[in-house]
Design a protein around this motif. Structure first.
Motif, PDB file in Angstrom:
ATOM      1  N   PHE A 129       0.831  -1.210   0.000  1.00  0.00           N
ATOM      2  CA  PHE A 129       0.000   0.000   0.000  1.00  0.00           C
ATOM      3  C   PHE A 129       0.863   1.257   0.000  1.00  0.00           C
ATOM      4  O   PHE A 129       0.616   2.201  -0.762  1.00  0.00           O
ATOM      5  CB  PHE A 129      -0.920  -0.014   1.215  1.00  0.00           C
ATOM      6  CG  PHE A 129      -1.659   1.276   1.420  1.00  0.00           C
ATOM      7  CD1 PHE A 129      -2.732   1.617   0.615  1.00  0.00           C
ATOM      8  CD2 PHE A 129      -1.270   2.160   2.422  1.00  0.00           C
ATOM      9  CE1 PHE A 129      -3.408   2.814   0.795  1.00  0.00           C
ATOM     10  CE2 PHE A 129      -1.927   3.348   2.612  1.00  0.00           C
ATOM     11  CZ  PHE A 129      -3.011   3.682   1.800  1.00  0.00           C
ATOM     12  N   LEU A 130       1.883   1.267   0.839  1.00  0.00           N
ATOM     13  CA  LEU A 130       2.756   2.438   0.910  1.00  0.00           C
ATOM     14  C   LEU A 130       3.519   2.639  -0.396  1.00  0.00           C
ATOM     15  O   LEU A 130       3.714   3.776  -0.845  1.00  0.00           O
ATOM     16  CB  LEU A 130       3.735   2.288   2.080  1.00  0.00           C
ATOM     17  CG  LEU A 130       3.100   2.284   3.483  1.00  0.00           C
ATOM     18  CD1 LEU A 130       4.164   2.050   4.544  1.00  0.00           C
ATOM     19  CD2 LEU A 130       2.375   3.594   3.754  1.00  0.00           C
ATOM     20  N   VAL A 196      -2.383   1.097  20.586  1.00  0.00           N
ATOM     21  CA  VAL A 196      -1.223   0.256  20.264  1.00  0.00           C
ATOM     22  C   VAL A 196      -1.067   0.111  18.759  1.00  0.00           C
ATOM     23  O   VAL A 196       0.041   0.221  18.217  1.00  0.00           O
ATOM     24  CB  VAL A 196      -1.369  -1.133  20.924  1.00  0.00           C
ATOM     25  CG1 VAL A 196      -0.315  -2.105  20.391  1.00  0.00           C
ATOM     26  CG2 VAL A 196      -1.234  -1.021  22.437  1.00  0.00           C
ATOM     27  N   SER A 197      -2.166  -0.131  18.054  1.00  0.00           N
ATOM     28  CA  SER A 197      -2.098  -0.316  16.604  1.00  0.00           C
ATOM     29  C   SER A 197      -1.621   0.942  15.904  1.00  0.00           C
ATOM     30  O   SER A 197      -0.859   0.873  14.929  1.00  0.00           O
ATOM     31  CB  SER A 197      -3.463  -0.731  16.059  1.00  0.00           C
ATOM     32  OG  SER A 197      -4.404   0.317  16.215  1.00  0.00           O
ATOM     33  N   ILE A 198      -2.031   2.091  16.398  1.00  0.00           N
ATOM     34  CA  ILE A 198      -1.596   3.358  15.800  1.00  0.00           C
ATOM     35  C   ILE A 198      -0.104   3.583  16.039  1.00  0.00           C
ATOM     36  O   ILE A 198       0.616   4.074  15.160  1.00  0.00           O
ATOM     37  CB  ILE A 198      -2.420   4.531  16.369  1.00  0.00           C
ATOM     38  CG1 ILE A 198      -3.878   4.433  15.885  1.00  0.00           C
ATOM     39  CG2 ILE A 198      -1.823   5.873  15.957  1.00  0.00           C
ATOM     40  CD1 ILE A 198      -4.805   5.439  16.517  1.00  0.00           C
ATOM     41  N   PRO A 203       1.992   6.120   9.709  1.00  0.00           N
ATOM     42  CA  PRO A 203       0.919   7.098   9.920  1.00  0.00           C
ATOM     43  C   PRO A 203      -0.037   7.211   8.737  1.00  0.00           C
ATOM     44  O   PRO A 203      -0.091   8.231   8.055  1.00  0.00           O
ATOM     45  CB  PRO A 203       1.701   8.407  10.134  1.00  0.00           C
ATOM     46  CG  PRO A 203       2.946   8.227   9.349  1.00  0.00           C
ATOM     47  CD  PRO A 203       3.288   6.772   9.471  1.00  0.00           C
ATOM     48  N   ASP A 204      -0.787   6.139   8.474  1.00  0.00           N
ATOM     49  CA  ASP A 204      -1.827   6.221   7.459  1.00  0.00           C
ATOM     50  C   ASP A 204      -3.020   5.381   7.908  1.00  0.00           C
ATOM     51  O   ASP A 204      -2.875   4.395   8.639  1.00  0.00           O
ATOM     52  CB  ASP A 204      -1.322   5.749   6.093  1.00  0.00           C
ATOM     53  CG  ASP A 204      -0.964   4.279   6.082  1.00  0.00           C
ATOM     54  OD1 ASP A 204      -1.848   3.461   5.824  1.00  0.00           O
ATOM     55  OD2 ASP A 204       0.215   3.968   6.353  1.00  0.00           O
ATOM     56  N   PHE A 205      -4.200   5.767   7.474  1.00  0.00           N
ATOM     57  CA  PHE A 205      -5.451   5.185   7.962  1.00  0.00           C
ATOM     58  C   PHE A 205      -5.576   3.712   7.602  1.00  0.00           C
ATOM     59  O   PHE A 205      -6.013   2.892   8.420  1.00  0.00           O
ATOM     60  CB  PHE A 205      -6.636   5.979   7.386  1.00  0.00           C
ATOM     61  CG  PHE A 205      -7.967   5.486   7.837  1.00  0.00           C
ATOM     62  CD1 PHE A 205      -8.405   5.701   9.133  1.00  0.00           C
ATOM     63  CD2 PHE A 205      -8.790   4.775   6.962  1.00  0.00           C
ATOM     64  CE1 PHE A 205      -9.643   5.238   9.556  1.00  0.00           C
ATOM     65  CE2 PHE A 205     -10.027   4.313   7.376  1.00  0.00           C
ATOM     66  CZ  PHE A 205     -10.455   4.540   8.674  1.00  0.00           C
ATOM     67  N   ILE A 206      -5.202   3.341   6.377  1.00  0.00           N
ATOM     68  CA  ILE A 206      -5.360   1.958   5.928  1.00  0.00           C
ATOM     69  C   ILE A 206      -4.520   1.004   6.767  1.00  0.00           C
ATOM     70  O   ILE A 206      -4.989  -0.068   7.195  1.00  0.00           O
ATOM     71  CB  ILE A 206      -4.977   1.830   4.436  1.00  0.00           C
ATOM     72  CG1 ILE A 206      -5.861   2.728   3.579  1.00  0.00           C
ATOM     73  CG2 ILE A 206      -5.086   0.382   3.990  1.00  0.00           C
ATOM     74  CD1 ILE A 206      -7.331   2.399   3.643  1.00  0.00           C
TER      75      ILE A 206
END
Length: 240
Positions: A129-130, A196-198, A203-206
């Motif tokens: 994705f990135l 924790v996941s963040i 730093p992206d929503f997906i």
């Protein structure tokens, strides 16, 4: 009073010895992994186009040490769990001691499963994705330091988080947790898992969503397991 002090000193000395054993095991596993670290490194970068870039000699050493450290942590987990069990076993009943010992292999298996999930499932999705965001816009060049920091920060927490169901099962079996408490703590637990996941994802929503969903599923699985173990525990108490 003097007997209590002697007893405390004996406990602290035993704790020190068990910590030394765990640290010694970690060092041995670290050395063993470091011997084969170049082979491990080549396997980890097998799908990359071209070689990773290093900005200095220290980057090479850091990458090799980081890889060795992850393998050493995984190998040390059952030893650390066993030494912990040996330390607390005298305070447990015979039944509790047997039950606790049975959980040790599961800790290792679930840690490895979590690492594999992070590396083989989550990492390719997040990286793909990135990379798709930079397609045609940027010239992509990975440094070894950044690349392996990204991998370790993403997959290592999953090794520990995948042990959540087993930890809940264990604590429920000992009567420390129960499904009612877990249900009441659901909102707080969800909040902690989301934070924790963040923290462990880019730093992206997906990427955040891709990590949050498995963690929430793990929590709900833990609640379900707790219900089963709790019911079985009640049946055993009635039978006795």
């Amino acid at each position: 009073m003097e007997n209590k002090d002697i007893h405390l000193i004996e406990h602290l000395d035993e704790l020190r010895q068990r910590i030394i054993k765990v640290v010694s095991a970690f060092i041995l596993f670290f050395i063993g992994a470091f011997i084969f670290v170049q082979d491990i490194y080549n396997w980890l970068i097998r799908d990359l186009d071209g070689k990773l870039v290093v900005l200095g000699p220290s980057d090479i050493l850091w990458v090799y040490m980081a890889i060795s450290c992850v393998f050493a942590i995984a190998a040390t987990i059952p030893i650390a769990a066993y030494q912990t069990w040996k330390f607390i076993a005298p305070a447990l009943t015979k039944d509790e001691s047997k039950v606790t010992l049975r959980f040790i292999p599961g800790l290792f298996i679930l840690f490895i499963f979590g690492i594999c999930f992070g590396y083989f499932v989550l990492f390719p999705i997040v990286l793909g994705f990135l990379m798709s965001m930079s397609a045609g816009q940027f010239k992509t060049m990975f440094t070894a330091d950044k690349y392996f920091r990204f991998i370790i920060n993403l997959i290592l927490p999953f090794g520990f988080l995948f042990e959540m169901p087993l930890a809940v099962m264990f604590l429920t079996r000992l009567g420390i947790l129960n499904p009612v408490r877990l249900a009441r703590a659901r909102k707080l637990s969800y909040f902690v898992l989301i934070v924790v996941s963040i923290l462990i994802t880019p730093p992206d929503f997906i990427s955040d969503i891709l990590v949050i969903i498995p963690l929430l599923v793990l929590y709900e699985l833990s609640v379900t397991i707790s219900k089963v173990v709790y019911k079985q525990r009640l049946v055993n108490e009635v039978t006795v």
